[in-house]
Design an enzyme around this catalytic site. Structure first.
Site, PDB file in Angstrom:
ATOM      1  N   HIS A   1      34.095  42.512  36.358  1.00 41.91           N
ATOM      2  CA  HIS A   1      33.585  42.736  35.191  1.00 41.91           C
ATOM      3  C   HIS A   1      32.318  42.470  34.952  1.00 41.91           C
ATOM      4  CE1 HIS A   1      34.289  43.683  30.690  1.00 41.91           C
ATOM      5  NE2 HIS A   1      33.201  42.940  30.549  1.00 41.91           N
ATOM      6  N   GLU A   2      31.800  41.213  35.117  1.00 44.68           N
ATOM      7  CA  GLU A   2      30.668  40.924  34.962  1.00 44.68           C
ATOM      8  C   GLU A   2      29.721  41.494  35.991  1.00 44.68           C
ATOM      9  OE1 GLU A   2      29.727  39.515  32.229  1.00 44.68           O
ATOM     10  OE2 GLU A   2      31.915  38.741  31.830  1.00 44.68           O
TER      11      GLU A   2
ATOM     12  N   HIS B   1      28.235  44.787  34.659  1.00 48.93           N
ATOM     13  CA  HIS B   1      27.081  44.413  33.777  1.00 48.93           C
ATOM     14  C   HIS B   1      25.880  44.107  34.596  1.00 48.93           C
ATOM     15  CE1 HIS B   1      29.577  44.654  30.399  1.00 48.93           C
ATOM     16  NE2 HIS B   1      30.328  43.553  30.368  1.00 48.93           N
TER      17      HIS B   1
END
Length: 345
Positions: free
Chosen positions: A18-19, A22
């Site tokens: 997920h990170e 980003h």
């Protein structure tokens, strides 16, 4: 300990992917990344590479990517105003915020596709027998794996749920079963009496559905269909819960740890399937337009894109702060509920 290790693996894969969404999107769109962190709380490991600090923190329950312009820079960090998150156009900020969930959902698709190719799923679309249960009528009368049930008491069945519900309706009454056997043709079994399952009391024939595998595009297509249906069910359950039409069970970190341990004990394929489902849930959960979540931030950027006017930063920060407090309280309550449930067994 086994459940804890399984939990850390699941959360590690989900959070890091997920990170990384980003992080990668920020880099590609020209935003400076101050830190990539796995976990929360005090750092137990730090290493700086170029302008980004990579860290592991003591509590393995989340993570974050700290971008220039989103929060204060710490001592020693040099911030480039041109590469600040807030200096970028609305559509670039929207993509960066959405990228984490997009990566989680893509990872869920990849895992589901691999699962369908390597392991397969129970074939519920056909009434084909895959396995016989020892000590039950199916084995006694001579049914075989590979037989396809065509009719029960002259009632035509085409899918496994059709067959199961039809058999259930006869309970302790005798039934006639017509099957098609590969290389043989139709075979009829008359006056078959079902046997009650000691654990449930339900009268059963003693058969299990066949396992079917998919290859290539078929595996991808089926995984997309399956995950889309699951996505609709998740959002439908949330909406029904909000309008008090349905009660849903919510699980926190403790509950996920317990489920991760059980999935790991059941084997690699079960654990892999569980990992895919958690990734899908994490990706969808973060898209909910609730303050402090990515979805909440996306809502503010979407409003800006529609009205061509940015919401004052101090208002957005207050909204996200309140949202974060509410989320932490909910997590604490859910965690307490999980702990209470486990100790009350």
């Amino acid at each position: 300990m086994f459940a804890l290790v399984s939990f850390i693996i699941v959360i590690g894969v989900c959070v890091i992917s997920h990170e990384f969404g980003h992080f990668l999107s920020a880099k590609l769109l020209g935003v400076q990344v101050h830190e990539f962190a796995f976990g929360m709380g005090p750092a137990i490991f730090k290493r700086r590479k170029n302008e980004t600090l990579w860290s592991i923190r003591i509590l393995p329950i989340g993570g974050f990517v700290r971008l220039a312009g989103m929060g204060e820079a710490i001592e020693g960090e040099v911030e480039d105003p041109q590469r600040s998150f807030n200096a970028k156009s609305a559509w670039r900020r929207w993509l960066i915020l959405a990228a984490g969930s997009i990566v989680n959902i893509l990872l869920a698709v990849i895992i589901a596709t691999f699962f369908l190719w390597g392991h397969g799923v129970l074939d519920m679309e056909h009434a084909r027998i895959g396995e016989l249960m020892p000590g039950y009528p199916a084995q006694a009368i001579g049914l075989r794996p590979g037989d396809t049930v065509l009719a029960i008491n002259d009632k035509k069945v085409t899918t496994w749920p059709d067959m199961a519900s039809t058999i259930k309706s006869y309970a302790d009454k005798p039934i006639t079963i017509v099957v098609e056997r590969p290389g043989v043709g139709e075979i009829t079994f008359k006056d078959v009496f079902l046997k009650p399952d000691p654990s449930t009391g339900a009268y059963i024939l003693g058969v299990k559905p066949a396992l079917v595998k998919y290859e290539g595009i078929a595996a991808l297509n089926y995984s997309l269909r399956y995950l889309w249906e699951m996505t609709k069910n998740i959002f439908s359950s949330i909406i029904n819960w909000l309008f008090a039409r349905q009660k849903i069970d919510v699980t926190g970190p403790v509950g996920i740890a317990e489920m991760a341990g059980e999935a790991a004990k059941s084997g690699l394929w079960t654990f892999l399937f569980f990992l895919g489902i958690i990734n899908l849930n994490l990706g969808l959960f973060n898209l909910i337009p609730f303050p402090a979540l990515d979805g909440g931030r996306l809502l503010f950027v979407t409003v800006e894109m529609i009205f061509h006017k940015k919401v004052p930063e101090y208002i957005e920060q207050k909204v996200h702060f309140i949202g974060m407090v509410v989320l932490l309280v909910l997590i604490a309550l859910i965690t307490w509920q999980d702990i209470t449930r486990i100790f009350n067994r």
